[in-house]
Each structure stands twice: as C-alpha cells, then as structure tokens.
Design a protein around this motif. Structure first.
Motif, PDB file in Angstrom:
ATOM      1  N   GLN B  17      27.313  23.862 -70.373  1.00  0.00           N
ATOM      2  CA  GLN B  17      26.451  22.784 -69.880  1.00  0.00           C
ATOM      3  C   GLN B  17      25.481  23.367 -68.863  1.00  0.00           C
ATOM      4  O   GLN B  17      25.775  24.393 -68.270  1.00  0.00           O
ATOM      5  CB  GLN B  17      27.331  21.747 -69.177  1.00  0.00           C
ATOM      6  CG  GLN B  17      27.354  20.377 -69.777  1.00  0.00           C
ATOM      7  CD  GLN B  17      28.141  19.423 -68.891  1.00  0.00           C
ATOM      8  OE1 GLN B  17      29.045  19.844 -68.172  1.00  0.00           O
ATOM      9  NE2 GLN B  17      27.800  18.150 -68.925  1.00  0.00           N
ATOM     10  N   GLU B  21      24.088  20.313 -63.840  1.00  0.00           N
ATOM     11  CA  GLU B  21      24.867  19.150 -64.253  1.00  0.00           C
ATOM     12  C   GLU B  21      26.340  19.311 -63.909  1.00  0.00           C
ATOM     13  O   GLU B  21      27.025  18.356 -63.549  1.00  0.00           O
ATOM     14  CB  GLU B  21      24.727  18.932 -65.763  1.00  0.00           C
ATOM     15  CG  GLU B  21      23.511  18.119 -66.139  1.00  0.00           C
ATOM     16  CD  GLU B  21      23.517  17.743 -67.620  1.00  0.00           C
ATOM     17  OE1 GLU B  21      24.584  17.823 -68.250  1.00  0.00           O
ATOM     18  OE2 GLU B  21      22.444  17.393 -68.129  1.00  0.00           O
ATOM     19  N   GLN B  22      26.819  20.519 -64.019  1.00  0.00           N
ATOM     20  CA  GLN B  22      28.218  20.776 -63.702  1.00  0.00           C
ATOM     21  C   GLN B  22      28.463  20.571 -62.210  1.00  0.00           C
ATOM     22  O   GLN B  22      29.465  19.966 -61.801  1.00  0.00           O
ATOM     23  CB  GLN B  22      28.595  22.204 -64.090  1.00  0.00           C
ATOM     24  CG  GLN B  22      28.476  22.451 -65.584  1.00  0.00           C
ATOM     25  CD  GLN B  22      28.919  23.850 -65.965  1.00  0.00           C
ATOM     26  OE1 GLN B  22      29.975  24.315 -65.549  1.00  0.00           O
ATOM     27  NE2 GLN B  22      28.105  24.533 -66.757  1.00  0.00           N
TER      28      GLN B  22
END
Lengths: 126, 126
Positions: B17, B21-22
DNA sequence: TAAGTGTATTATATCACTTAATACACTTAG
DNA sequence: CTAAGTGTATTAAGTGATATAATACACTTA
C-alpha cells in the motif's frame, strides 16, 4: 460517467479505478448473479474495446484475470465463454465473499469495534 | 516486513500500500482505540521519517490527512497533537465505520448475495 | 480464402507515489 | 539573542502501474 450496452450487458466505466478492474468486477458480478448464462459467449476483446472506446490490451488484461478466476474459458479462434461449471461459479462467489467479510471485520476491529458493535451497525442497515 | 518502535507506538510498513496510507491508518487506529491519549503529542514529521527511513514529505502527507480527519491539531514550532475532543474521535470512528459497512454491503450485493446470506456468513465468523 | 478469434511484442505516455534538497516562519530551551 | 526543533512550501527527479498505439502471429469458421 460512461454507460454502454454490449451483448445485453450494461457497462459503467469511469476513472475512479483502473479500467481493467472495472471490466473485471462487472463480469464477475454478472456471472455470479447469473445475468450471463453458463457457457455463454462474452464479447470479443476487440469488440468490447471498440464499444468502450479503450485499448484491446486493457480488455485482454481483464479477460485473463477472469480466466484465472475460473469463470471463463477461451477457445482459439472462437472467443471467450463463461464456464459451464456451476460449481466453479459457486466456489468463486464464496471465496470472494470470504475475502470481503474478512477485510470488513479487519477494518472494524482496527477501529476498535467489538462484535456487538458490528452487529448493531448491521441491524441498523437492514 | 518492517517493524519499528517510536513514541510507544508500533509501526508496520510494507509495500502493499502507499506508505502515507499505512501511516495514516495506523494513527487512525491507534487514536480510535485510545492507544494514544487525547492531547498527546505524536512524533514530529522529521523524527518519524528518520525512524521509518522514509521521506519527511511522505509523513507530512499522512499528517495532513490526519488533521483533515479532525484527529490531530498542529501547533507551530511545537508539533502535532491528538485532538482533545473525544467527540471528534467518536464522530470519526462512526463515519469511517459507516463507509466500511456500505462498501461491504455493496460488494456482497454485487455478488448477488441477499441480506439473509450476509447474516449467515456473519454468524459463521463470530 | 477471408474474416474474426485470442495472444504477444515493443514503444510511448500519463499519473500517483516517493525521494531529495532547500528554504522559511514559528516556538522553546539555553 | 541564539540554536535547535517544530510544521510547511517549493522544485526537481525517479519509479511503477496503467493505458494507449501499432503490429504481427496462430487458430477457427463460414
């Protein structure tokens, strides 16, 4: 954004997702719901590309995924056909449903929700 | 793939990802679950970037999203802090949960599942 | 034989994501 | 006041996924 008819199917294409994924998902859905009969021929790569006004390679990519899913079979020189195995369709539906459920529960637990919370939310929805 | 400690928090970073976003999801989760107290300072952009061995701009992007979520507040020259409003956290959790549920139901209905089917699946899971 | 199939290849373009190197304004500790 | 640590902005560059374009090949059927 864009809606087109081809072979009795309705296609919705926009730019929120990769094109090949949208084509993939709509075929998956149509086959899983039985909107396309088992063994039925789906549009040729070139035809669908032309109707949707996208590149044949992009359609190819979606069709290859469909075959990996076990939902279609190719016949050289003839075209691409929905599998004749009802069992394969059932299996695919069940597997994908499991993945959706697992992802959903994972998300909810990441937010600190318990099972009771999840059930409460679900009750509100139906 | 990669796990690091910073400010009492556990960070898991991989390449499945986007990095931002993580980071975003892990802060969202930590705050929603109360693993980080209200008003508490989170690592500085530079510090987190250094610990995770990524670019400060990438951390910045995650932190900006966090503030848009209403989960953090910035103080010039001081750092980034978790909001002191329990109500904002509750609101965020609820909104995100709604989105997850809607997406899940949408997926299941795309596969031709009915409400009874969904409930049956859920019962099997708990 | 011609038209329609799936498939493969090579090249190019675009966009999201990420890194890199700086720079600026603000706050706080010394 | 100074230095270090904050968030923030800017510009440039690299990478990979996605998509297009043009072309070619093998197979099937009418």
């Amino acid at each position: 954004m864009d809606e087109r008819q081809v072979g009795g199917l309705n296609f919705q294409i926009d730019f929120s997702q990769p094109l090949y994924e949208q084509i993939l998902d709509q075929f998956r859905s149509s086959i899983a719901k039985g909107e396309i009969d088992l063994g039925e021929k789906i549009p040729s790569v070139r035809e669908l590309a032309q109707v949707l006004k996208i590149n044949p390679n992009t359609v190819m990519r979606a069709y290859q995924e469909l075959e990996r899913d076990g939902l279609t079979e190719k016949r050289r020189g003839q075209g691409t056909f929905v599998t004749t195995s009802q069992e394969k369709v059932r299996q695919f539906r069940h597997q994908l449903a499991q993945e959706y459920i697992d992802a959903f529960i994972q998300h909810m637990e990441n937010l600190g929700y318990t099972w009771a919370d999840i059930e409460a939310y679900m009750k509100n929805k139906r």
